[in-house]
Design a protein around this motif. Structure first.
Motif, short mmCIF file in Angstrom:
data_model
loop_
_atom_site.label_atom_id
_atom_site.label_comp_id
_atom_site.label_asym_id
_atom_site.label_seq_id
_atom_site.Cartn_x
_atom_site.Cartn_y
_atom_site.Cartn_z
N PHE A 1 -78.91 -9.57 58.57
CA PHE A 1 -77.75 -10.03 59.36
C PHE A 1 -78.07 -11.31 60.13
CE2 PHE A 1 -78.38 -9.49 63.90
CZ PHE A 1 -79.55 -8.75 63.95
N TYR A 2 -79.37 -11.47 60.51
CA TYR A 2 -79.71 -12.64 61.34
C TYR A 2 -79.76 -13.93 60.54
CZ TYR A 2 -84.18 -10.79 59.66
OH TYR A 2 -85.16 -10.26 58.86
N GLU A 3 -79.56 -13.81 59.22
CA GLU A 3 -79.48 -15.03 58.40
C GLU A 3 -78.08 -15.25 57.83
OE1 GLU A 3 -82.59 -14.89 55.47
OE2 GLU A 3 -84.15 -15.04 57.01
N MET A 4 -77.15 -14.34 58.16
CA MET A 4 -75.80 -14.48 57.60
C MET A 4 -75.04 -15.60 58.28
SD MET A 4 -74.47 -10.57 57.31
CE MET A 4 -75.38 -9.43 56.27
N GLU A 5 -74.31 -16.36 57.46
CA GLU A 5 -73.39 -17.36 58.01
C GLU A 5 -72.18 -16.62 58.56
OE1 GLU A 5 -74.28 -20.41 58.05
OE2 GLU A 5 -75.97 -20.30 56.66
N SER A 6 -71.66 -17.08 59.70
CA SER A 6 -70.52 -16.35 60.28
C SER A 6 -69.30 -16.43 59.38
CB SER A 6 -70.22 -16.82 61.70
OG SER A 6 -69.86 -18.16 61.68
N GLU A 7 -69.15 -17.52 58.62
CA GLU A 7 -67.98 -17.63 57.70
C GLU A 7 -68.08 -16.57 56.60
OE1 GLU A 7 -69.93 -20.23 58.51
OE2 GLU A 7 -68.55 -21.43 59.74
N ALA A 8 -69.31 -16.35 56.10
CA ALA A 8 -69.50 -15.35 55.03
C ALA A 8 -69.22 -13.95 55.58
CB ALA A 8 -70.91 -15.45 54.46
N PHE A 9 -69.69 -13.69 56.80
CA PHE A 9 -69.43 -12.39 57.44
C PHE A 9 -67.92 -12.18 57.58
CE2 PHE A 9 -68.60 -9.74 61.13
CZ PHE A 9 -69.49 -8.70 60.96
N GLN A 10 -67.24 -13.21 58.07
CA GLN A 10 -65.80 -13.12 58.29
C GLN A 10 -65.06 -12.89 56.98
OE1 GLN A 10 -64.35 -13.11 61.47
NE2 GLN A 10 -62.69 -12.30 60.21
N ASN A 11 -65.51 -13.53 55.91
CA ASN A 11 -64.85 -13.38 54.62
C ASN A 11 -64.91 -11.94 54.12
OD1 ASN A 11 -63.48 -14.36 52.29
ND2 ASN A 11 -65.43 -14.34 51.19
N VAL A 12 -66.08 -11.29 54.30
CA VAL A 12 -66.21 -9.89 53.88
C VAL A 12 -65.27 -9.01 54.71
CG1 VAL A 12 -67.81 -7.93 53.72
CG2 VAL A 12 -68.57 -10.21 53.08
N MET A 13 -65.22 -9.27 56.00
CA MET A 13 -64.32 -8.47 56.86
C MET A 13 -62.85 -8.72 56.48
SD MET A 13 -66.39 -6.76 58.66
CE MET A 13 -65.69 -6.06 60.11
N ASP A 14 -62.53 -9.97 56.16
CA ASP A 14 -61.13 -10.30 55.83
C ASP A 14 -60.68 -9.57 54.57
OD1 ASP A 14 -60.79 -11.94 57.99
OD2 ASP A 14 -61.03 -13.82 56.89
N VAL A 15 -61.51 -9.57 53.52
CA VAL A 15 -61.11 -8.93 52.26
C VAL A 15 -61.19 -7.41 52.39
CG1 VAL A 15 -61.60 -8.69 49.80
CG2 VAL A 15 -61.84 -10.93 50.91
N ASN A 16 -62.35 -6.90 52.82
CA ASN A 16 -62.60 -5.45 52.76
C ASN A 16 -61.89 -4.68 53.86
OD1 ASN A 16 -64.30 -6.18 50.71
ND2 ASN A 16 -66.17 -5.40 51.64
N LEU A 17 -61.68 -5.29 55.01
CA LEU A 17 -61.05 -4.56 56.13
C LEU A 17 -59.64 -5.05 56.41
CD1 LEU A 17 -61.21 -2.54 58.47
CD2 LEU A 17 -62.23 -4.37 59.86
N LYS A 18 -59.49 -6.36 56.67
CA LYS A 18 -58.16 -6.86 57.03
C LYS A 18 -57.19 -6.71 55.85
CE LYS A 18 -55.97 -10.78 59.33
NZ LYS A 18 -56.09 -12.22 59.59
N GLY A 19 -57.71 -6.84 54.62
CA GLY A 19 -56.86 -6.64 53.44
C GLY A 19 -56.27 -5.24 53.41
N VAL A 20 -57.08 -4.25 53.76
CA VAL A 20 -56.60 -2.86 53.79
C VAL A 20 -55.55 -2.69 54.90
CG1 VAL A 20 -57.29 -0.44 54.18
CG2 VAL A 20 -58.78 -1.98 52.86
N PHE A 21 -55.83 -3.30 56.04
CA PHE A 21 -54.88 -3.25 57.16
C PHE A 21 -53.53 -3.87 56.78
CE2 PHE A 21 -53.32 -6.24 60.49
CZ PHE A 21 -52.62 -5.34 61.26
N LEU A 22 -53.57 -5.08 56.22
CA LEU A 22 -52.32 -5.79 55.92
C LEU A 22 -51.51 -5.06 54.83
CD1 LEU A 22 -53.55 -9.51 55.90
CD2 LEU A 22 -52.08 -8.42 57.61
N MET A 23 -52.18 -4.66 53.76
CA MET A 23 -51.48 -3.96 52.69
C MET A 23 -50.85 -2.67 53.22
SD MET A 23 -51.57 -5.49 49.68
CE MET A 23 -50.93 -4.05 48.85
N SER A 24 -51.63 -1.92 54.01
CA SER A 24 -51.15 -0.63 54.52
C SER A 24 -49.99 -0.83 55.48
CB SER A 24 -52.28 0.12 55.22
OG SER A 24 -53.37 0.26 54.33
N LYS A 25 -50.07 -1.89 56.29
CA LYS A 25 -49.01 -2.16 57.27
C LYS A 25 -47.65 -2.33 56.58
CE LYS A 25 -47.56 -5.72 60.51
NZ LYS A 25 -47.92 -6.91 61.28
#
Ligand SMILES: NC(=O)c1ccc[n+]([C@@H]2O[C@H](COP(=O)([O-])OP(=O)(O)OC[C@H]3O[C@@H](n4cnc5c(N)ncnc54)[C@H](O)[C@@H]3O)[C@@H](O)[C@H]2O)c1
Length: 243
Positions: free
Chosen positions: A91-115
């Motif tokens: 985690f200490y070598e992850m780029e914040s953009e890459a971290f955000q992208n995983v959260m956007d697809v895997n988590l926010k995508g589920v939220f938006l579709m479900s909403k």
């Protein structure tokens, strides 16, 4: 047994792996599928319609749900299977953009579709939402903080959404696959050494195939699971129960 005749389902990640298998099984049980994927359609059948778009695109999701409702009048179930692997670093070598992208697809995508889908289900007071989580919400290895965080959050959000939707007779559950042979993992598991090492870790002794996971999803989409909500079901050949 299960019969989805006359019913309409939306499946994300429908062009590959677990999502594709879910779409195929729903169609074989008589249902109509709207597939959502950033890639082209992998199914060419009258009971399949494809939307090439990202689960992170809120306005595209709103338009897609409205189009499905105009055509089919209802949405009986949603399967959130679209997902991506993480950056594969500590985690200490992850780029914040890459971290955000995983959260956007895997988590926010589920939220938006479900909403957007649940708003349509709430009007009918009936529906099923199945999210694909992962063993990596519960059992960890190095170099997966972004992916594990997104899947842990999917499990928590599944339970929280289940409470919000319980008064509307909508059941929300997740399925946690173990090592499954799909587009995401083929490059690793096509290496015989990796396959053998992985299979040694699985009590059932073999990798999961997409149908092993989609069969559990079918149960959670069906009336047979009406008394289950807010639960994460492992389909991992027993992987997570080991020490
Ligand atoms: N394969 C495994 O071992 C495994 C294990 C546990 C959990 N999972 C989860 O299962 C789900 C399905 O993965 P899979 O293994 O079938 O992988 P896959 O790569 O075969 O399929 C994923 C699909 O999602 C689509 N997708 C990715 N990002 C998208 C986006 N932003 N918008 C729309 N579509 C998008 C891809 O194009 C692809 O068709 C994922 O959520 C994954 O995290 C997989």
């Amino acid at each position: 047994m299960m019969d989805f005749t006359g019913k309409t389902y939306i499946v994300t990640g429908a062009s590959s792996g677990i999502g594709l298998s879910c779409a195929e099984q729903i169609i074989s049980l008589g249902g109509h599928v709207t597939g959502v994927d950033k890639n082209e359609a992998a199914i060419d059948e009258a009971s399949y319609e494809h939307f090439r778009m990202s689960v992170t695109d809120e306005s595209a999701i709103e338009n897609m749900v409205n189009t499905v409702l105009d055509k089919n009048g209802q949405i009986n179930g949603l399967v959130n299977a679209a997902g991506i692997w993480g950056s594969g670093k500590p985690f200490y070598e992850m780029e914040s953009e890459a971290f955000q992208n995983v959260m956007d697809v895997n988590l926010k995508g589920v939220f938006l579709m479900s909403k957007y889908v649940s708003k349509a289900m709430m009007l009918r007071k009936k529906g099923k939402i199945v999210n694909i989580s992962c063993i990596r919400a519960a059992v960890f290895r190095n170099n997966m903080a972004d992916y594990a965080a997104s899947k842990g959050a999917v499990v928590s959000m599944t339970s929280a959404m289940a409470l919000d939707l319980a008064p509307y007779n909508i059941q929300v559950n997740s399925v946690a696959p173990g090592f499954t042979y799909t587009g995401m993992t083929a490059a690793s598991f096509d290496n015989p050494e990796v396959k053998e090492q992985s299979e040694k870790l699985i009590p059932n002794g073999r990798l999961g195939m997409p149908k092993d996971i989609s069969s559990v999803v079918m149960f959670l989409l069906s009336e047979m699971s009406d008394y289950m909500t807010g639960t994460n079901v492992f389909a991992d050949g027993g992987y997570h129960i080991q020490k």
